[in-house]
Design a protein around this motif. Structure first.
Motif, mmCIF file in Angstrom:
data_model
loop_
_atom_site.group_PDB
_atom_site.id
_atom_site.type_symbol
_atom_site.label_atom_id
_atom_site.label_comp_id
_atom_site.label_asym_id
_atom_site.label_seq_id
_atom_site.Cartn_x
_atom_site.Cartn_y
_atom_site.Cartn_z
ATOM 1 N N LEU A 150 11.737 -6.875 -7.979
ATOM 2 C CA LEU A 150 11.976 -5.430 -8.082
ATOM 3 C C LEU A 150 10.655 -4.796 -8.524
ATOM 4 N N PHE A 151 10.090 -4.004 -7.601
ATOM 5 C CA PHE A 151 8.721 -3.497 -7.780
ATOM 6 C C PHE A 151 8.809 -2.019 -8.157
ATOM 7 N N TYR A 152 8.510 -1.696 -9.425
ATOM 8 C CA TYR A 152 8.603 -0.292 -9.852
ATOM 9 C C TYR A 152 7.349 0.482 -9.478
ATOM 10 N N GLY A 269 -7.870 -3.516 -1.486
ATOM 11 C CA GLY A 269 -6.855 -2.557 -1.036
ATOM 12 C C GLY A 269 -6.236 -1.881 -2.244
ATOM 13 N N GLY A 270 -5.253 -1.056 -1.981
ATOM 14 C CA GLY A 270 -4.573 -0.361 -3.074
ATOM 15 C C GLY A 270 -5.112 1.034 -3.319
ATOM 16 N N ALA A 271 -6.298 1.317 -2.800
ATOM 17 C CA ALA A 271 -6.933 2.638 -2.955
ATOM 18 C C ALA A 271 -8.057 2.709 -1.919
ATOM 19 N N PRO A 272 -8.523 3.914 -1.625
ATOM 20 C CA PRO A 272 -9.584 4.014 -0.615
ATOM 21 C C PRO A 272 -10.880 3.343 -1.071
ATOM 22 N N MET A 273 -11.553 2.682 -0.130
ATOM 23 C CA MET A 273 -12.861 2.065 -0.402
ATOM 24 C C MET A 273 -13.922 2.984 0.215
ATOM 25 N N LEU A 292 -6.547 -4.719 3.087
ATOM 26 C CA LEU A 292 -5.136 -4.500 3.417
ATOM 27 C C LEU A 292 -4.745 -3.100 2.983
ATOM 28 N N TYR A 293 -3.806 -2.540 3.704
ATOM 29 C CA TYR A 293 -3.165 -1.299 3.278
ATOM 30 C C TYR A 293 -1.676 -1.596 3.234
ATOM 31 N N GLY A 294 -1.080 -1.333 2.077
ATOM 32 C CA GLY A 294 0.349 -1.563 1.920
ATOM 33 C C GLY A 294 0.854 -0.708 0.778
ATOM 34 N N GLN A 295 2.101 -0.849 0.430
ATOM 35 C CA GLN A 295 2.644 -0.205 -0.765
ATOM 36 C C GLN A 295 3.873 -0.993 -1.186
ATOM 37 N N GLY A 296 4.363 -0.733 -2.394
ATOM 38 C CA GLY A 296 5.497 -1.502 -2.902
ATOM 39 C C GLY A 296 6.633 -1.574 -1.889
ATOM 40 N N GLU A 297 6.785 -0.531 -1.084
ATOM 41 C CA GLU A 297 7.890 -0.447 -0.128
ATOM 42 C C GLU A 297 7.645 -1.314 1.115
ATOM 43 N N SER A 324 -11.819 2.741 8.343
ATOM 44 C CA SER A 324 -10.369 2.752 8.568
ATOM 45 C C SER A 324 -9.717 1.664 7.712
ATOM 46 N N ALA A 325 -8.380 1.628 7.771
ATOM 47 C CA ALA A 325 -7.657 0.559 7.070
ATOM 48 C C ALA A 325 -7.210 -0.500 8.080
ATOM 49 N N GLY A 326 -7.812 -0.477 9.296
ATOM 50 C CA GLY A 326 -7.515 -1.502 10.297
ATOM 51 C C GLY A 326 -6.287 -1.178 11.129
ATOM 52 N N THR A 394 -6.714 5.432 9.991
ATOM 53 C CA THR A 394 -7.580 5.907 8.906
ATOM 54 C C THR A 394 -6.753 6.792 7.985
ATOM 55 N N LEU A 395 -6.791 6.480 6.695
ATOM 56 C CA LEU A 395 -6.073 7.297 5.721
ATOM 57 C C LEU A 395 -6.917 8.514 5.402
ATOM 58 N N LYS A 396 -6.357 9.687 5.664
ATOM 59 C CA LYS A 396 -7.115 10.913 5.437
ATOM 60 C C LYS A 396 -6.869 11.473 4.051
ATOM 61 N N ASP A 401 0.064 14.825 -4.270
ATOM 62 C CA ASP A 401 -0.101 14.808 -5.728
ATOM 63 C C ASP A 401 -0.507 13.475 -6.343
ATOM 64 N N LEU A 402 -0.471 12.411 -5.573
ATOM 65 C CA LEU A 402 -0.785 11.101 -6.156
ATOM 66 C C LEU A 402 -2.280 10.963 -6.461
ATOM 67 N N ILE A 403 -2.572 10.469 -7.676
ATOM 68 C CA ILE A 403 -3.974 10.204 -8.042
ATOM 69 C C ILE A 403 -4.119 8.684 -8.156
ATOM 70 N N ILE A 404 -5.203 8.137 -7.589
ATOM 71 C CA ILE A 404 -5.435 6.700 -7.769
ATOM 72 C C ILE A 404 -6.716 6.540 -8.579
ATOM 73 N N SER A 405 -6.555 6.110 -9.806
ATOM 74 C CA SER A 405 -7.692 5.967 -10.714
ATOM 75 C C SER A 405 -7.824 4.496 -11.086
ATOM 76 N N THR A 408 -5.109 2.177 -9.836
ATOM 77 C CA THR A 408 -3.740 2.326 -10.331
ATOM 78 C C THR A 408 -3.231 3.727 -10.011
ATOM 79 N N ASN A 409 -1.971 3.798 -9.580
ATOM 80 C CA ASN A 409 -1.389 5.101 -9.228
ATOM 81 C C ASN A 409 -1.019 5.889 -10.478
ATOM 82 N N VAL A 410 -1.369 7.165 -10.451
ATOM 83 C CA VAL A 410 -0.938 8.075 -11.514
ATOM 84 C C VAL A 410 -0.348 9.298 -10.828
HETATM 85 P P1 AMP Z 1 1.441 0.820 -4.545
HETATM 86 O O1 AMP Z 1 2.833 1.078 -4.108
HETATM 87 O O2 AMP Z 1 1.253 0.909 -6.012
HETATM 88 O O3 AMP Z 1 0.920 -0.454 -3.993
HETATM 89 O O4 AMP Z 1 0.490 2.003 -3.961
HETATM 90 C C1 AMP Z 1 0.442 2.210 -2.603
HETATM 91 C C2 AMP Z 1 -0.497 3.323 -2.240
HETATM 92 O O5 AMP Z 1 -1.868 2.962 -2.475
HETATM 93 C C3 AMP Z 1 -0.439 3.619 -0.769
HETATM 94 O O6 AMP Z 1 0.668 4.431 -0.418
HETATM 95 C C4 AMP Z 1 -1.784 4.286 -0.514
HETATM 96 O O7 AMP Z 1 -1.761 5.646 -0.916
HETATM 97 C C5 AMP Z 1 -2.710 3.521 -1.445
HETATM 98 N N1 AMP Z 1 -3.397 2.442 -0.708
HETATM 99 C C6 AMP Z 1 -2.998 1.167 -0.551
HETATM 100 N N2 AMP Z 1 -3.873 0.476 0.213
HETATM 101 C C7 AMP Z 1 -4.854 1.337 0.575
HETATM 102 C C8 AMP Z 1 -6.027 1.237 1.379
HETATM 103 N N3 AMP Z 1 -6.397 0.100 1.960
HETATM 104 N N4 AMP Z 1 -6.783 2.363 1.542
HETATM 105 C C9 AMP Z 1 -6.430 3.527 0.960
HETATM 106 N N5 AMP Z 1 -5.335 3.677 0.169
HETATM 107 C C10 AMP Z 1 -4.545 2.609 -0.012
#
Ligand code: AMP
Length: 500
Positions: A150-152, A269-273, A292-297, A324-326, A394-396, A401-405, A408-410
């Motif tokens: 269970l991924f919060y 991954g997890g944030a823009p490079m 990689l580009y992914g998210q908890g979902e 791009s994110a491939g 490519t993620l634009k 409202d999401l901030i990635i610092s 980590t998502n804030v």
């Molecule tokens: P999380 O669910 O905590 O893994 O956060 C997922 C979010 O991180 C995604 O919806 C994107 O907004 C961002 N993210 C993940 N991978 C990438 C990536 N390769 N490039 C840019 N943003 C990313």
């Protein structure tokens, strides 16, 4: 099929080989890891009284016990709830209560401030050693739709949501790794310098599937020197790292050198490079990167840019591709959707959507959010992007409202709600400002009701939310810019901040 099978298979095939290591030292073999997990799982079921499917919250730093605790949960047919140990006690309490965890596994340094009604097992206390002496339980069969993790995630509405990652989702992610990200050899290693509660933990599986060693750093955190020494002793090492970590590692090597011959792959991954950072990383380490580009979902599995694409410098669109994110990973379809979720033509900007075996079936105890986000089978990622003619995404922008610092998502709303509880603040809007070190820096634009001091607002935040979520800067304004509907215009705030 239970994901714990991947670990059981190692115990049977190559039981004497290292399974878990702490830095350069082996902690236990594959056989011992499986044996300890079977006993701990036996204790969870028989002594802690947990029924199959019950949730176990794991609040630990990266340490060997993390791996055996998570494995014990799966082995015994329970679901793991890995929660970032850096969260504020209120946030930890929310995840424990919302998941209805029947057990929390934690460390002495966190247990004093834990607010939970259920039983707590402390890994650095005698209880844990006794639990490891319980009768082992046989590996419990699980279906692919059963909950494994269970991924919060932080919710845009401020309330975190629990993405229900199933055994089937994890298997799909594991297969996709080998096709879309990289190869792994038996005896290779993964160095878990990034939190196991997130991406690094998910990458335990492809490595377990190939009998690789799971290495945790002695410090439990991200320390470039420690990583250098750990990797120097392990051939074929992979790391998962947020872009900020890649940047820190690159800086470390530029300043101190070191022996990095054993570093096989860094998956970021997890944030823009930023391209400039990737250029510097390539110049320092060579072409050892995959994205990689992914998210908890859809854990770790939406798109990928593999090592070959990073190394293909002669391609006419090389630089565009690096930005791009491939392309879609093998187990998912990816499309760019309009406001109704209908596919847009190539090159048009819209919401990135994904459908396939890695997409979770929904959110824990939240049918409304499930319906909105993946109700028709297509996951609305909340990320804005474009897909080119060759399928490169490519993620634009992110959902606004999401901030990635620092990777980590804030979610601004969460910080705004806390700040608004301060008597001196009338209005607030929290934004992310590009920052070369952290990716984004958290800035709070405030309208005061009475004069405030930065340090006093800082203290107020520390009392309510995790340290990493508090604003680094306060911008005092006489009013917030708003549209006709009374909504705050964050883009205008960002522009205004750039002028200060
Ligand atoms: P999380 O669910 O905590 O893994 O956060 C997922 C979010 O991180 C995604 O919806 C994107 O907004 C961002 N993210 C993940 N991978 C990438 C990536 N390769 N490039 C840019 N943003 C990313």
């Amino acid at each position: 099929m239970n994901v714990a099978h991947m670990f059981e298979r190692n115990a049977l095939r190559s039981g004497a080989e290292p399974g878990v290591a702490i830095g350069g030292e082996t902690f236990c073999s594959h056989a011992l890891l499986a044996g300890r997990a079977a006993r701990l799982g036996g204790w969870m079921r028989s002594r802690a009284g947990l029924e199959p499917g019950a949730r176990v919250a794991i609040i630990l730093t990266n340490r060997a016990e993390y791996i055996e605790t998570a494995l014990a949960c799966w082995w015994a047919g329970l679901a793991a709830v890995p929660v970032n140990a850096r969260l504020h006690p209120h946030e930890l309490a929310f995840a424990i209560a919302h998941s209805e965890a029947g057990l929390v596994v934690s460390e002495e340094r966190f247990t004093a401030s834990l607010d939970c009604a259920c039983r707590v097992l402390t890994v650095d206390a005698a209880d844990y050693r006794h639990a490891l002496e319980a009768d082992p339980i046989a590996l419990m069969p699980r279906d692919q739709d059963d909950l494994a993790w269970l991924f919060y995630t932080s919710g845009t509405t401020g309330r975190p949501k629990g993405a229900m990652i199933t055994h089937g989702n994890i298997r799909a992610m594991t297969y996709s790794y080998f096709i879309d990200i990289d190869t792994i050899g038996e005896g290779d290693a993964i160095f878990h310098a990034a939190p196991l509660s997130h991406g690094s933990g998910l990458y335990m599986f492809p490595h377990a599937a190939r009998g690789a060693v799971q290495v945790v750093p002695e410090s439990g955190g991200f320390d470039p020197l420690e990583i250098e020494h750990g990797i120097a002793r392990r051939p074929g090492t992979t790391m998962f790292a947020a872009p900020t970590m890649v940047k820190r590692l690159t800086r470390h090597v530029r300043e101190h050198g070191g022996d990095w011959r054993n570093l096989k792959t860094v998956v970021y991954g997890g944030a823009p490079m930023y391209l400039a950072d990737l250029d510097e990383a390539h110049a320092t380490f060579g072409h050892r990167f995959a994205q990689l580009y992914g998210q908890g979902e859809s854990p770790m599995t939406i798109t990928a840019l593999d090592k070959a694409a990073h190394a293909n410098t002669g391609h006419p669109r090389y630089r565009e591709r690096l930005q791009s994110a491939g392309t879609a990973q093998t187990v998912v379809e990816v499309r760019i959707g309009d406001a109704q979720g209908l596919a847009l033509p190539k090159g048009e900007r819209g919401e990135i959507m994904a459908r396939g075996a890695s997409v979770v079936p929904g959110y824990w105890r939240d049918p409304e959010a499930t319906r909105r986000t993946m109700g028709d089978g297509w996951l609305r990622t909340g990320d804005v992007g474009e897909m080119d003619e060759d399928g490169f995404v490519t993620l634009k922008d992110r959902s606004k409202d999401l901030i990635i610092s620092g990777g980590t998502n804030v979610y601004p709303r969460e910080v705004e709600e806390v700040l608004l509880r301060h008597a001196g603040i009338r209005e607030v809007s929290v934004i992310g400002i590009p920052d070369p070190e952290w990716g984004e820096r958290i800035v709070a634009c405030i309208v005061e009701a009475s004069p405030t001091e930065d340090c006093e607002l800082d203290r107020h935040c520390l009392d309510h939310i995790a340290r990493f979520k508090r604003p680094k800067t306060y911008l005092r304004l006489t009013g917030l810019p708003k549209n006709n509907y009374g909504k705050v215009l964050k883009t205008e705030l960002r522009a205004r901040f750039a002028e200060t």
